[in-house]
Enzyme design. Sequence first.
Site, PDB file in Angstrom:
ATOM      1  N   LYS A 134      13.873  13.809  -5.404  1.00 49.05           N
ATOM      2  CA  LYS A 134      13.444  13.572  -4.022  1.00 49.05           C
ATOM      3  C   LYS A 134      13.428  12.092  -3.741  1.00 49.05           C
ATOM      4  O   LYS A 134      12.930  11.312  -4.561  1.00 49.05           O
ATOM      5  CB  LYS A 134      12.026  14.142  -3.838  1.00 49.05           C
ATOM      6  CG  LYS A 134      11.510  14.039  -2.419  1.00 49.05           C
ATOM      7  CD  LYS A 134      11.967  15.191  -1.569  1.00 49.05           C
ATOM      8  CE  LYS A 134      11.703  14.966  -0.085  1.00 49.05           C
ATOM      9  NZ  LYS A 134      12.753  14.169   0.588  1.00 49.05           N
ATOM     10  N   LYS A 186       6.236   8.189  -8.145  1.00 46.96           N
ATOM     11  CA  LYS A 186       5.519   8.436  -6.888  1.00 46.96           C
ATOM     12  C   LYS A 186       5.184   9.919  -6.726  1.00 46.96           C
ATOM     13  O   LYS A 186       4.053  10.284  -6.415  1.00 46.96           O
ATOM     14  CB  LYS A 186       6.402   7.961  -5.732  1.00 46.96           C
ATOM     15  CG  LYS A 186       5.687   7.793  -4.421  1.00 46.96           C
ATOM     16  CD  LYS A 186       6.646   7.354  -3.308  1.00 46.96           C
ATOM     17  CE  LYS A 186       7.292   6.004  -3.569  1.00 46.96           C
ATOM     18  NZ  LYS A 186       7.974   5.474  -2.369  1.00 46.96           N
ATOM     19  N   THR A 194       3.792   7.630   6.008  1.00 44.57           N
ATOM     20  CA  THR A 194       3.756   6.562   5.003  1.00 44.57           C
ATOM     21  C   THR A 194       2.715   5.513   5.382  1.00 44.57           C
ATOM     22  O   THR A 194       1.855   5.140   4.566  1.00 44.57           O
ATOM     23  CB  THR A 194       5.147   5.926   4.822  1.00 44.57           C
ATOM     24  OG1 THR A 194       6.121   6.957   4.708  1.00 44.57           O
ATOM     25  CG2 THR A 194       5.197   5.057   3.583  1.00 44.57           C
ATOM     26  N   LYS A 233      17.200   8.517  -5.256  1.00 42.75           N
ATOM     27  CA  LYS A 233      17.361   7.591  -4.124  1.00 42.75           C
ATOM     28  C   LYS A 233      18.833   7.447  -3.810  1.00 42.75           C
ATOM     29  O   LYS A 233      19.679   7.589  -4.703  1.00 42.75           O
ATOM     30  CB  LYS A 233      16.793   6.218  -4.500  1.00 42.75           C
ATOM     31  CG  LYS A 233      16.423   5.358  -3.311  1.00 42.75           C
ATOM     32  CD  LYS A 233      15.136   5.866  -2.707  1.00 42.75           C
ATOM     33  CE  LYS A 233      14.423   4.892  -1.846  1.00 42.75           C
ATOM     34  NZ  LYS A 233      13.013   5.244  -1.706  1.00 42.75           N
ATOM     35  N   SER A 271       6.884  14.739   3.244  1.00 42.20           N
ATOM     36  CA  SER A 271       8.205  15.359   3.093  1.00 42.20           C
ATOM     37  C   SER A 271       8.077  16.685   2.340  1.00 42.20           C
ATOM     38  O   SER A 271       8.744  17.666   2.649  1.00 42.20           O
ATOM     39  CB  SER A 271       9.139  14.445   2.290  1.00 42.20           C
ATOM     40  OG  SER A 271       9.701  13.465   3.118  1.00 42.20           O
ATOM     41  N   ASN A 283       8.946   1.177  10.280  1.00 43.13           N
ATOM     42  CA  ASN A 283       8.131   2.390  10.411  1.00 43.13           C
ATOM     43  C   ASN A 283       6.824   2.314   9.625  1.00 43.13           C
ATOM     44  O   ASN A 283       5.754   2.657  10.134  1.00 43.13           O
ATOM     45  CB  ASN A 283       8.971   3.604   9.973  1.00 43.13           C
ATOM     46  CG  ASN A 283       8.177   4.878  10.025  1.00 43.13           C
ATOM     47  OD1 ASN A 283       7.580   5.275   9.026  1.00 43.13           O
ATOM     48  ND2 ASN A 283       8.111   5.509  11.171  1.00 43.13           N
TER      49      ASN A 283
END
Length: 428
Positions: free
Chosen positions: A71, A95, A191, A107, A362, A222
């Site tokens: 992820k 994470k 986030t 990623k 997510s 963001n």
Amino acid sequence: MSSGSFNPFKMAQQQFDEVAAKLGLDEATCDLLRNPDREYHFGIPIRMDDGSYKVFRGFRIQHSDARGPCKGGIRFHPQETVDTVKALAMWMTWKTAVVDIPLGGGKGGVICDPHTLSMREQEAICRGWVRQVVKNVGPVQDIPAPDVLTTGQHMLWMLDEYEKITGMKSPGFITGKPAGFGGSLGRTEATGYGVVYTIREALKELNIDIKKTTASVQGFGNVARYTIELFNQYGGTVTAVSCWNHGEQKAYTYKKSNGIKLDELLSITNKFGEINVEKAKALGYEILAGNDWISQEVDILIPAALENQVNAETALNIKSSVRVIAEGANGPTTPEADEIIKSKNIWMIPDFLANAGGVTCSYFEQVQNNMNYYWDKDEVLTKLDRKMTEAYHAVSELSRSKNVYMREAAYLISIQRVAEACKYRGWV
Ligand code: GLU
């Protein structure tokens, strides 16, 4: 997106090696976890608007799927490098483990500059990226999401390409989709809000009233925006924010001692979210150098831009007023700077804990996709707050009981969880 001799992957490996040694991990487990499981490097050929053809370099790195499907986001950036993506993929593994969600780490990236690309060209890159890795990604393999310079629109183009190729509707292939198109309410805020939940808990522990605190933020994307929004709602004051200026290829810090106003600054940004210097001046903002965000006389520093921003050089400028650093960005602080921060006795909320709200939401998005039933925003944010608060306290308790730096405590928890998954699966 590294500059000079800074190599984020080496830094991620160094951080891993130190904690792995403390945990006494065996050689095979170390070998497995200090490198990615799989790497995809590919070219994405695009017909440009002027009729010419150009090939963009794309990547997907799958660091570990020991705890679940990989992820992590996809970045579009002109200075993207494969080593940056490898580091970021590894940090995603830690994470998802620190917030204890059943996912691994990955990623993606494309070396490109969205500032110089039309929407049609960006759409073509998104679709091309999916075509190159379609066999290796998907809701039960590897789930992408937005990151630096990618948005819900990019996610939707990618989803559409994936569904066209597979001939099936699979909203759980990608997260960070716009609400109403399979996205989750609260994902955009997640986030930044997550960063503030961890700050709130840290301040409670330090016996500091959030209403009396000031913060300086690096970045105006963001993460930074929603960090500022919730921090303000909790009564805190943000006195400075730095923002990139593409035209001049440098950042500026915008300062107002009695508090910057988020709406006011948002009203003077261009389509890339960059603040207009002249208009900010006219609104009474002091315009300082990009790096000055770090030398502000504030209680809290929030790096929420890119990696390698708090380093051996810049960390020396941190004022003694600073009590907490909360890392909204991934990898903003180098190990050398960590030593300086430790010596200044500043409470560090490390990146893969502080900014885990995005991936946690997510995960909620995927859960909702699987059920095909969507929660209201309050439900999402309540669940997010609970997850972040629990993760924060687990790390903070370990840090206090073992008398180790917060980053190390977070690593100890995550690496142990991932190593255990590898062991139970019989891999090592
Ligand atoms: N790109 C975000 C991160 O670095 C979110 C990843 C995700 O939602 O999968 O955490």
